[in-house]
Design an enzyme around this catalytic site. Structure first.
Site, mmCIF file in Angstrom:
data_model
loop_
_atom_site.group_PDB
_atom_site.id
_atom_site.type_symbol
_atom_site.label_atom_id
_atom_site.label_comp_id
_atom_site.label_asym_id
_atom_site.label_seq_id
_atom_site.Cartn_x
_atom_site.Cartn_y
_atom_site.Cartn_z
ATOM 1 N N LYS A 1 -16.542 -54.096 15.998
ATOM 2 C CA LYS A 1 -17.883 -53.351 15.835
ATOM 3 C C LYS A 1 -19.015 -54.308 16.307
ATOM 4 O O LYS A 1 -20.221 -54.767 15.330
ATOM 5 C CB LYS A 1 -18.220 -53.076 14.178
ATOM 6 N N ALA B 1 -6.292 -34.953 7.758
ATOM 7 C CA ALA B 1 -5.952 -35.271 9.134
ATOM 8 C C ALA B 1 -5.952 -34.166 10.089
ATOM 9 O O ALA B 1 -6.562 -34.194 10.994
ATOM 10 C CB ALA B 1 -4.393 -35.924 9.150
HETATM 11 O O1 O7E Z 1 -10.144 -45.954 4.739
HETATM 12 P P1 O7E Z 1 -9.017 -46.408 5.309
HETATM 13 O O2 O7E Z 1 -8.193 -47.672 4.520
HETATM 14 O O3 O7E Z 1 -8.061 -45.461 6.033
HETATM 15 O O4 O7E Z 1 -9.569 -47.459 6.541
HETATM 16 C C1 O7E Z 1 -10.240 -46.979 7.663
HETATM 17 C C2 O7E Z 1 -10.482 -47.833 8.856
HETATM 18 O O5 O7E Z 1 -11.724 -47.348 9.789
HETATM 19 C C3 O7E Z 1 -11.184 -49.010 8.265
HETATM 20 O O6 O7E Z 1 -10.638 -50.134 9.133
HETATM 21 C C4 O7E Z 1 -12.839 -49.014 8.649
HETATM 22 O O7 O7E Z 1 -13.290 -50.397 8.842
HETATM 23 C C5 O7E Z 1 -12.745 -48.216 9.738
HETATM 24 N N1 O7E Z 1 -13.889 -47.305 9.860
HETATM 25 C C6 O7E Z 1 -14.311 -46.367 8.780
HETATM 26 O O8 O7E Z 1 -13.626 -46.417 7.781
HETATM 27 N N2 O7E Z 1 -15.323 -45.734 9.042
HETATM 28 C C7 O7E Z 1 -16.035 -45.598 9.953
HETATM 29 O O9 O7E Z 1 -16.987 -44.974 10.062
HETATM 30 C C8 O7E Z 1 -15.764 -46.476 11.008
HETATM 31 C C9 O7E Z 1 -14.687 -47.166 11.135
HETATM 32 C C10 O7E Z 1 -14.319 -48.046 12.196
HETATM 33 O O10 O7E Z 1 -13.036 -48.475 12.340
HETATM 34 O O11 O7E Z 1 -14.924 -47.923 13.182
HETATM 35 C C11 O7E Z 1 -14.270 -48.287 14.153
HETATM 36 C C12 O7E Z 1 -12.855 -47.147 14.478
#
Ligand code: O7E
Length: 213
Positions: free
Chosen positions: A62, A175
């Site tokens: 990020k 999903a």
């Molecule tokens: O909730 P989980 O465990 O399925 O993890 C979700 C992952 O997506 C986690 O790595 C988190 O950092 C990321 N993520 C979000 O959950 N929300 C966002 O808005 C953005 C991200 C993200 O990964 O941004 C880049 C893809």
């Protein structure tokens, strides 16, 4: 990154042993592995190269800095075998463009974040962030599976750019809803790596995605 299962594993575990165990179990059911700070800080940056030998790796740092620092971060990720990186867009078009140039276009820009707090600051400017991703030449955007209607709205702005969508499972998103709304890939962490059978959980999600198309 080949669009086959349309599932990206968010590998937010904090040991190399867990990372290898989970990836071995799910590798037939996911198209890429997203690596974030927890795993990098726990194991060191060589994990990027190691994982890239198994699957395409998206480095989710990020990235959110001035253009020169962004460029240096992206160069480090790509030189270790990353296929793509994720950056923030609120830093402005010059910072995003620096990522796009350093990654040869392989950049996903975060728009509206999936957690409740994502509504506070990111949601009001998400449309502009999506437009910026497009004008900067990014590969795609990150949009929330927790709010499929926002995926559909952002799709209209970005046209054929890709959408990768986190928030499935532990954060409450579904999903098939995300895919039907226009996501190209779902990003899933805890619902896979915390499951008693990560391989089975990843397969079930890939099957749900296929049914949702
Ligand atoms: O909730 P989980 O465990 O399925 O993890 C979700 C992952 O997506 C986690 O790595 C988190 O950092 C990321 N993520 C979000 O959950 N929300 C966002 O808005 C953005 C991200 C993200 O990964 O941004 C880049 C893809």
């Amino acid at each position: 990154m080949q669009k086959k299962n349309r599932v990206i594993l968010a590998l937010d575990v904090t040991s190399r042993a867990d990372a290898l165990r989970v990836v071995e179990a799910v590798k037939g059911h996911v198209d890429a592995i997203k690596i974030n700070w927890p795993l990098i800080l726990a194991t060191g940056p060589d994990i990027i190269r190691e994982m890239s030998r198994v699957k395409d790796v998206i480095c989710d740092f990020k990235i959110a800095d001035i253009p020169n620092t962004n460029k240096l971060i992206v160069e480090q990720a790509m030189s270790r075998g990353a296929t793509a990186v994720i950056c923030h867009g609120f830093t402005g078009d010059d910072s995003v463009k620096a990522c796009v140039d350093a990654a040869k276009g392989q950049v996903f820009v975060v728009t509206e974040m999936s957690h409740p707090g994502g509504k506070q600051f990111t949601a009001p400017v998400a449309d502009e962030l999506a437009a910026l991703a497009k004008s900067a030449g990014a590969r795609g955007i990150v949009a929330p599976a927790t709010r499929p209607e926002r995926i559909a709205a952002l799709r209209k702005i970005i046209g054929s750019l890709e959408i990768i969508s986190p928030g499935v499972g532990a954060q409450g998103g579904k999903a098939s809803d995300a895919i039907r709304a226009g996501a190209d890939y779902i990003i899933v962490g805890r619902a896979i790596y915390d499951a008693p059978d990560p391989g089975g959980a990843a397969k079930a999600l890939a099957d749900e995605v296929k049914d949702g198309v």
